[in-house]
Design a protein around this motif. Structure first.
Motif, PDB file in Angstrom:
ATOM      1  N   ILE A 291     -17.895  63.076  26.367  1.00  0.00           N
ATOM      2  CA  ILE A 291     -16.597  62.652  26.476  1.00  0.00           C
ATOM      3  C   ILE A 291     -15.564  61.938  26.212  1.00  0.00           C
ATOM      4  CG2 ILE A 291     -15.097  62.088  28.580  1.00  0.00           C
ATOM      5  CD1 ILE A 291     -16.922  63.371  30.587  1.00  0.00           C
ATOM      6  N   LEU A 292     -16.412  60.210  25.767  1.00  0.00           N
ATOM      7  CA  LEU A 292     -15.647  59.592  25.513  1.00  0.00           C
ATOM      8  C   LEU A 292     -15.064  59.958  23.390  1.00  0.00           C
ATOM      9  CD1 LEU A 292     -17.493  55.856  25.998  1.00  0.00           C
ATOM     10  CD2 LEU A 292     -14.869  56.618  26.061  1.00  0.00           C
ATOM     11  N   TYR A 293     -15.407  60.353  22.651  1.00  0.00           N
ATOM     12  CA  TYR A 293     -16.138  61.300  21.489  1.00  0.00           C
ATOM     13  C   TYR A 293     -14.877  62.374  21.628  1.00  0.00           C
ATOM     14  CZ  TYR A 293     -17.095  63.939  17.657  1.00  0.00           C
ATOM     15  OH  TYR A 293     -17.206  64.640  16.616  1.00  0.00           O
ATOM     16  N   GLU A 294     -14.955  63.035  22.275  1.00  0.00           N
ATOM     17  CA  GLU A 294     -13.552  63.939  22.726  1.00  0.00           C
ATOM     18  C   GLU A 294     -12.219  63.259  23.217  1.00  0.00           C
ATOM     19  OE1 GLU A 294     -14.121  67.256  22.061  1.00  0.00           O
ATOM     20  OE2 GLU A 294     -12.058  67.843  21.359  1.00  0.00           O
ATOM     21  N   THR A 295     -12.128  61.942  23.675  1.00  0.00           N
ATOM     22  CA  THR A 295     -11.107  60.554  23.985  1.00  0.00           C
ATOM     23  C   THR A 295     -10.938  60.351  22.772  1.00  0.00           C
ATOM     24  OG1 THR A 295     -12.080  60.841  26.046  1.00  0.00           O
ATOM     25  CG2 THR A 295     -10.161  59.812  25.326  1.00  0.00           C
ATOM     26  N   VAL A 296     -11.688  59.808  22.567  1.00  0.00           N
ATOM     27  CA  VAL A 296     -11.187  58.917  20.336  1.00  0.00           C
ATOM     28  C   VAL A 296     -10.817  59.945  19.457  1.00  0.00           C
ATOM     29  CG1 VAL A 296     -12.502  58.258  18.985  1.00  0.00           C
ATOM     30  CG2 VAL A 296     -13.310  57.281  20.845  1.00  0.00           C
ATOM     31  N   LEU A 297     -11.088  61.524  19.335  1.00  0.00           N
ATOM     32  CA  LEU A 297     -10.750  62.584  18.829  1.00  0.00           C
ATOM     33  C   LEU A 297      -9.397  62.874  19.018  1.00  0.00           C
ATOM     34  CD1 LEU A 297     -13.272  65.672  18.206  1.00  0.00           C
ATOM     35  CD2 LEU A 297     -12.367  63.121  16.592  1.00  0.00           C
ATOM     36  N   THR A 298      -8.642  62.901  19.968  1.00  0.00           N
ATOM     37  CA  THR A 298      -7.192  63.110  21.088  1.00  0.00           C
ATOM     38  C   THR A 298      -5.996  61.509  20.882  1.00  0.00           C
ATOM     39  OG1 THR A 298      -8.676  64.509  22.458  1.00  0.00           O
ATOM     40  CG2 THR A 298      -5.752  63.714  22.999  1.00  0.00           C
ATOM     41  N   ILE A 299      -7.193  60.848  20.648  1.00  0.00           N
ATOM     42  CA  ILE A 299      -6.108  59.668  20.922  1.00  0.00           C
ATOM     43  C   ILE A 299      -5.502  59.655  18.944  1.00  0.00           C
ATOM     44  CG2 ILE A 299      -5.596  56.878  20.759  1.00  0.00           C
ATOM     45  CD1 ILE A 299      -8.030  57.279  23.139  1.00  0.00           C
ATOM     46  N   MET A 300      -6.747  60.206  18.343  1.00  0.00           N
ATOM     47  CA  MET A 300      -5.812  59.875  16.665  1.00  0.00           C
ATOM     48  C   MET A 300      -5.901  60.419  16.310  1.00  0.00           C
ATOM     49  SD  MET A 300      -7.886  56.867  16.568  1.00  0.00           S
ATOM     50  CE  MET A 300      -7.386  56.084  14.872  1.00  0.00           C
ATOM     51  N   ASP A 301      -5.145  61.750  17.531  1.00  0.00           N
ATOM     52  CA  ASP A 301      -4.601  63.053  16.242  1.00  0.00           C
ATOM     53  C   ASP A 301      -2.923  62.829  17.358  1.00  0.00           C
ATOM     54  OD1 ASP A 301      -5.184  66.604  16.185  1.00  0.00           O
ATOM     55  OD2 ASP A 301      -4.694  64.479  14.704  1.00  0.00           O
ATOM     56  N   ILE A 302      -3.286  62.642  17.969  1.00  0.00           N
ATOM     57  CA  ILE A 302      -1.618  62.466  18.898  1.00  0.00           C
ATOM     58  C   ILE A 302      -0.783  61.586  18.584  1.00  0.00           C
ATOM     59  CG2 ILE A 302      -2.234  64.287  20.851  1.00  0.00           C
ATOM     60  CD1 ILE A 302      -2.090  61.577  22.909  1.00  0.00           C
ATOM     61  N   LEU A 308      -3.544  52.184  22.317  1.00  0.00           N
ATOM     62  CA  LEU A 308      -4.202  52.876  22.982  1.00  0.00           C
ATOM     63  C   LEU A 308      -5.555  53.114  21.123  1.00  0.00           C
ATOM     64  CD1 LEU A 308      -5.649  54.718  25.182  1.00  0.00           C
ATOM     65  CD2 LEU A 308      -3.876  56.908  24.610  1.00  0.00           C
ATOM     66  N   ARG A 309      -5.008  53.750  20.264  1.00  0.00           N
ATOM     67  CA  ARG A 309      -5.686  53.741  18.718  1.00  0.00           C
ATOM     68  C   ARG A 309      -6.465  52.918  18.570  1.00  0.00           C
ATOM     69  NH1 ARG A 309      -2.574  57.773  16.146  1.00  0.00           N
ATOM     70  NH2 ARG A 309      -3.913  58.063  14.165  1.00  0.00           N
ATOM     71  N   VAL A 310      -5.882  50.841  18.806  1.00  0.00           N
ATOM     72  CA  VAL A 310      -6.780  50.732  18.410  1.00  0.00           C
ATOM     73  C   VAL A 310      -8.631  50.322  19.660  1.00  0.00           C
ATOM     74  CG1 VAL A 310      -7.230  47.732  18.602  1.00  0.00           C
ATOM     75  CG2 VAL A 310      -5.637  48.778  17.668  1.00  0.00           C
ATOM     76  N   LEU A 311      -8.085  50.615  21.197  1.00  0.00           N
ATOM     77  CA  LEU A 311      -9.331  51.183  22.122  1.00  0.00           C
ATOM     78  C   LEU A 311     -10.417  52.415  21.107  1.00  0.00           C
ATOM     79  CD1 LEU A 311     -10.148  50.571  24.506  1.00  0.00           C
ATOM     80  CD2 LEU A 311      -8.529  52.293  25.513  1.00  0.00           C
ATOM     81  N   ALA A 312      -9.527  53.094  20.952  1.00  0.00           N
ATOM     82  CA  ALA A 312     -10.170  54.559  20.007  1.00  0.00           C
ATOM     83  C   ALA A 312     -11.156  54.089  19.241  1.00  0.00           C
ATOM     84  CB  ALA A 312     -10.139  56.109  19.901  1.00  0.00           C
ATOM     85  N   ILE A 313     -10.605  53.309  17.959  1.00  0.00           N
ATOM     86  CA  ILE A 313     -11.692  52.421  16.801  1.00  0.00           C
ATOM     87  C   ILE A 313     -12.439  52.011  17.655  1.00  0.00           C
ATOM     88  CG2 ILE A 313     -11.661  51.812  14.710  1.00  0.00           C
ATOM     89  CD1 ILE A 313      -9.019  53.177  14.277  1.00  0.00           C
ATOM     90  N   ASN A 314     -12.266  51.241  18.878  1.00  0.00           N
ATOM     91  CA  ASN A 314     -13.603  50.305  18.953  1.00  0.00           C
ATOM     92  C   ASN A 314     -14.597  50.552  19.426  1.00  0.00           C
ATOM     93  OD1 ASN A 314     -11.650  47.794  18.095  1.00  0.00           O
ATOM     94  ND2 ASN A 314     -10.720  47.672  19.929  1.00  0.00           N
TER      95      ASN A 314
END
Lengths: 823, 150
Positions: A291-302, A308-314
């Motif tokens: 789920i986190l993986y999919e969330t990261v992919l979404t955050i990076m693409d929108i 939020l992006r920094v959160l994703a990269i972390n």
């Protein structure tokens, strides 16, 4: 006729076979029995027989004679028959056979059957292997079922609709009304399949996407459902390791990604829920990480906010430290996708990424290598190079070529000093010398030539390197060339950078002759060696006779290339001795103005630099039209200046032919006309030559310039990524990446470019000339563009390559440069 | 998902489900190639690999390899969960499932798969719901009668 044996009995019998032949015999016997049973039109045992046939089919034996029988089973009223019949249809029939169309009527009837399990079978079969014709005929039935209140059927109808849309995209419209209330369902099966259906529609049609965003207000609905999933208590039916319906969560996140892409409002509406999922999801098991993986992919693409992006990269950074290698792999893949746009954030995890180079898993190593190269910049070059060189030493052979090319590219872009650059090249040549690509050799030679103060050091190191081992061809070629050029420095012990070694002229000739004789040396290498020996005749004083002897021996060599050279050199000794010293003069520093494709360099007469530009008339009129090349024609006569290579050196004249062809009336016998005279500042070396300067041109500032797809046709895709120089704001560095999604390699790939008159272009060597199939690798090449007038960047590109046995050529214009790349 | 394969360590195919149209010959070729690649993987390697233009997710359960070929935008980690869910369904149905169960009852393995996935996507995320449907369908088969069950 006795009853045909049962399925399980047959399986048991076949498994007792000890050899392939025995098995085949049993199978043939049974097939014969089945065939006669089919001929008798036996309804009772048809099902059993087809089941047996399916088993044998799985073992690899032909079963086509059962196809019609499957249809008969489907038409039967017995549920057992239908079950096996539909299974058989899915396994044995496919849309290539006309037979499958006969199913259409049966499926239509079964879609309207009174028993939902029969309807289910029909939907499943249609949804798995229905052809376009079948889908067209039956779409109406599927649409009807999509509106039923029976959730068992509704979920199946949704997925069936997905298949219909994939096969016949025009039918998408008809399913639109039925989607209205899909998300109001409580049933998770319907929810899940509805999200899949909506995803398919939004992906396929921008109109649909817009419709769902605005009119249906899909985003708030999805956010609501997702929130309920997370907040609601334990639901045993959908729980996986403490997480509620992860499959649905992932699909919703994916749909959100599509809805939020390039849309500020939608992205904002989903911001909170994404943050919530990202912070609250349990990470101890794979399911949470999924789920986190999919969330990261979404955050990076929108269009998410930076926090939020920094959160994703972390999150990705934490993944990298996970024990589970699957998680690490997924993290590396994602980081690779984001490294261009969020460069700084990814840089923070550089040391973890570099550690992954030491992983045992091949897939992880490859990802880590690609990512490492993407993270190299002027600030971390020294440290990164150390790691990469260590990696080159110890990695599997399949990586070495790519790694070597990557190292060369990085070194060329960011070398902090010439000595460091030479040392790095040396290290690569000595540790992975046989994996270095052939076209790297001329580029390296050019680099060495241009580092004038390092000549003595370079030749000494190269000499020492091949003394012990002259089997690595690229290393030997570079070494031979250098020894030929700078042999005098070698014997006179002039090295300043390190302790000069004592070498006599004879010792030098010994090694070159060993290379000539060795059966490890290729023909090309021998050519290098012979020419080097010849050049030494003007640089050495005591051994000229020895050289003469060697040269005359090879006048009768079987190798035609060697023979020709030897004969010519012989002639040089005998009849043209007065020209010898002029001809074999030290090579001048090569102006790296522009090169087209791999730097196969052209023989000239050792003349120094491009003739002074004052002699060239200003291009007031159109270029000589008669021999204008393709690129010029298309760019308009007045507008464009041809890209002309200047001086360079030794190698096969065949490459020169290529260049000549391209550039029409290029005059090579005299001093070649060089760069456009319209830019008077060219009388001094252009800015673009700073490739080897000691000052790093680029610092750690995230370029943030979006990359573009410059060309995409016939499976060939070329992407441009951009960097701006902070020392010179007129310089833009474009790195092109060419990839090939077809199933055959593209070979002899040459990329050429032309720009309008007010620009200057410098094309560095590509990483290779082969674009491997199935996107398994890329060719990278660096273009430096000087744009002093800050005009809008335009470029014409010409691509030539061989593919599937034929020569391909294409011209294209690139107009979609982002403003940040030239403003 | 493009296709799913089940095969043993000896390279024997136990189940193949294709969600895209392809000739028998091509399928055989792909199966042979992919089996070779997966069987060559060492135990410590990760469950994902790139093959042709697809991503392949595989997991070994006892003597069987479960192998899925997914597309570029599909989530590898959730595919692992999907595979696990299918194994759980088989386990519940057969009661401690082993390879022999799947060999001797391959058609049932297909029925369960077709109740769980369609066109490569999950139909129902509830284990209970899928198993109940299979049970009912089996009953239908037994009875030989048609009943309307909602």
């Amino acid at each position: 006729m006795p009853a045909p044996i049962r399925l399980r009995e047959l399986i048991r019998t076949i498994r007792t076979a000890r050899t392939q032949a025995e098995e085949r015999e049993m199978i043939q016997k049974e097939c014969a029995a089945i065939r006669s049973s089919f001929r008798e039109e036996d309804n009772t045992y048809r099902c059993r027989n087809v089941a047996k046939l399916l088993y044998m089919h799985m073992l690899g034996y032909p079963a086509h004679f059962g196809q019609l029988e499957c249809l008969k089973l489907i038409a039967s009223q017995k549920f057992t028959d239908k079950r096996i019949g539909y299974l058989g249809a899915m396994l044995l029939l496919d849309e290539r056979q006309d037979v499958h169309l006969l199913m259409t009527n049966c499926i239509k009837n079964d879609l309207n059957h009174s028993t939902q399990y029969v309807q289910g079978l029909a939907l499943c079969t249609l949804g798995c292997m229905g052809s376009s014709e079948m889908c067209r005929d039956l779409a109406g039935e599927v649409e009807k079922l999509l509106k039923t209140s029976n959730s068992y059927l509704r979920k199946k109808a949704a997925l069936c609709a997905v298949h219909v849309i994939r096969k016949v995209p025009e039918l998408m419209e008809m399913f639109l009304p039925a989607t209205k209330n899909l998300l109001n369902e409580k049933n998770h099966g319907v929810l899940h399949t509805s999200v899949v259906l909506l995803t398919e529609m939004c992906e396929r049609s921008p109109d649909m996407l817009a419709h769902f965003r605005k009119n249906e207000k899909l985003v708030p609905q999805l956010v609501r459902i997702l929130k309920n999933l997370i907040m609601s208590g334990y639901s045993p039916e959908h729980d996986v390791s403490g997480i509620s319906d992860p499959f649905l969560q992932v699909r919703i996140l994916r749909l959100l990604r599509i809805l939020g892409r390039n849309d500020d409002d939608s992205s904002e509406a989903m911001n909170d829920i994404l943050a919530q999922v990202a912070t609250n999801t349990e990470t101890s098991k794979n399911v949470g990480n999924a789920i986190l993986y999919e969330t990261v992919l979404t955050i990076m693409d929108i269009k998410s906010e930076s926090g939020l992006r920094v959160l994703a990269i972390n999150i990705l950074g934490r993944f990298l430290l996970n024990n589970d290698k699957n998680i690490r792999y997924v993290a590396l893949t994602s980081l690779l996708k984001t490294v261009q746009t969020d460069h700084n954030a990814v840089q923070r995890h550089r040391s973890t990424i570099v550690d992954c180079l030491k992983d045992l898993d091949v897939s992880i190593k490859r990802r880590a290598m690609e990512l490492s190269f993407a993270l190299v910049n002027g600030n971390n070059i020294r440290g990164m190079m150390k790691e990469l060189l260590y990696f080159l030493d110890s990695c599997e052979p399949e990586f070495k070529a790519d790694c070597a090319s990557g190292i060369f590219l990085a070194a060329e872009k960011y070398a902090p000093s010439k000595r460091w650059h030479i040392d790095t090249i040396m290290r690569v040549l000595t540790t992975a010398g046989s994996y270095v690509r052939d076209d790297a050799v001329p580029n390296l030679i050019q680099l060495i030539t241009n580092s004038v103060e390092m000549h003595a050091y370079t030749v000494q190191r190269l000499y020492k390197a091949i003394l012990g081992d002259y089997s690595q061809q690229p290393l030997v070629q570079v070494a031979a060339w250098c020894i030929g050029e700078y042999g005098d420095l070698l014997v006179s012990g002039q090295c300043e950078e390190e302790e000069p070694i004592q070498v006599t002229e004879d010792e030098v000739l010994d090694i070159l002759e060993s290379v000539l004789i060795s059966n490890m040396s290729t023909s090309v290498t021998r050519g290098y060696a012979l020419t080097a020996i010849m050049k030494l005749s003007t640089r050495f004083s005591c051994t000229v006779n020895r050289i003469k002897k060697v040269v005359s021996i090879y006048g009768s060599s079987i190798d035609v290339e060697l023979q020709q050279r030897a004969v010519e050199y012989n002639a040089l000794f005998k009849k043209y001795d007065h020209m010898r010293s002029a001809l074999l003069e030290r090579m001048p520093v090569m102006e790296k103005v522009t090169t087209n494709g791999p730097t196969d360099i052209v023989q000239t007469n050792g003349e120094t630099e491009p003739a002074p530009l004052e002699t060239k008339p200003p291009p007031s009129g159109p270029q000589p039209a008669s021999q204008a090349n393709d690129l010029l024609d298309l760019l308009g006569g007045n507008d464009i200046t041809p890209i002309i290579p200047t001086v360079p050196t030794s190698k096969p004249a065949s490459a020169g032919g290529e260049l000549l062809d391209l550039l029409g009336d290029l005059n090579l016998t005299g001093a070649p006309p060089s760069a456009p005279a319209s830019v008077p500042q060219l009388s001094q070396p252009p800015f673009l030559l700073d490739g080897l300067s000691s000052q790093p041109l680029f610092n750690d500032i995230a370029s943030g310039i979006p990359s573009i797809t410059a060309y995409s046709k016939n499976g060939l895709k070329i992407e441009f990524t951009f960097e701006r120089s902070n020392t010179n704001p007129s310089v833009t560095v474009i790195t092109i990446q060419a990839s090939n999604s077809t199933e055959l390699d593209m070979t002899d790939f040459v990329f050429q470019a032309a720009v309008p008159k007010t620009f200057q272009l410098q094309l560095l060597s590509p990483s290779s000339s082969i674009v491997p199939a199935f996107n398994t690798g890329t060719i990278t090449q660096v273009i430096k563009v000087l744009n002093p007038q800050k005009q809008q960047l335009r470029m014409r590109i010409k691509l030539t390559y061989n593919h599937k046995g034929s020569a391909m050529q294409d011209l294209a214009e690139v107009n979609n440069f982002p403003p940040q790349s030239w403003q | 998902m493009r296709f799913m394969l089940l095969f043993s360590r000896q390279g024997k195919l136990r189940l193949q489900k294709w969600y895209l149209a392809m000739s028998d010959k091509e399928r055989k070729k792909m199966v042979r190639e992919l089996m070779q690649v997966v069987l060559a993987r060492k135990p410590k390697m990760c469950s994902f690999l790139e093959w042709r233009d697809l991503k392949v997710v595989y997991k070994r359960y006892a003597s069987l390899y479960f192998c899925c070929a997914i597309e570029g935008q599909d989530n590898e980690l959730i595919t692992l969960e999907l595979i696990h869910r299918y194994v759980e369904l088989l386990d519940k149905y057969f009661g401690s499932v082993c390879e022999l169960d799947i060999i001797f009852n391959f058609e049932k393995a297909y029925f369960i798969l077709d109740e769980f996935l369609m066109g490569g996507d999950v139909q129902d995320t509830s284990k209970k719901s899928v198993l109940k449907a299979i049970e009912q369908a089996d009953l239908l088969q037994e009875d030989g009668k048609e009943r309307n069950v909602q």
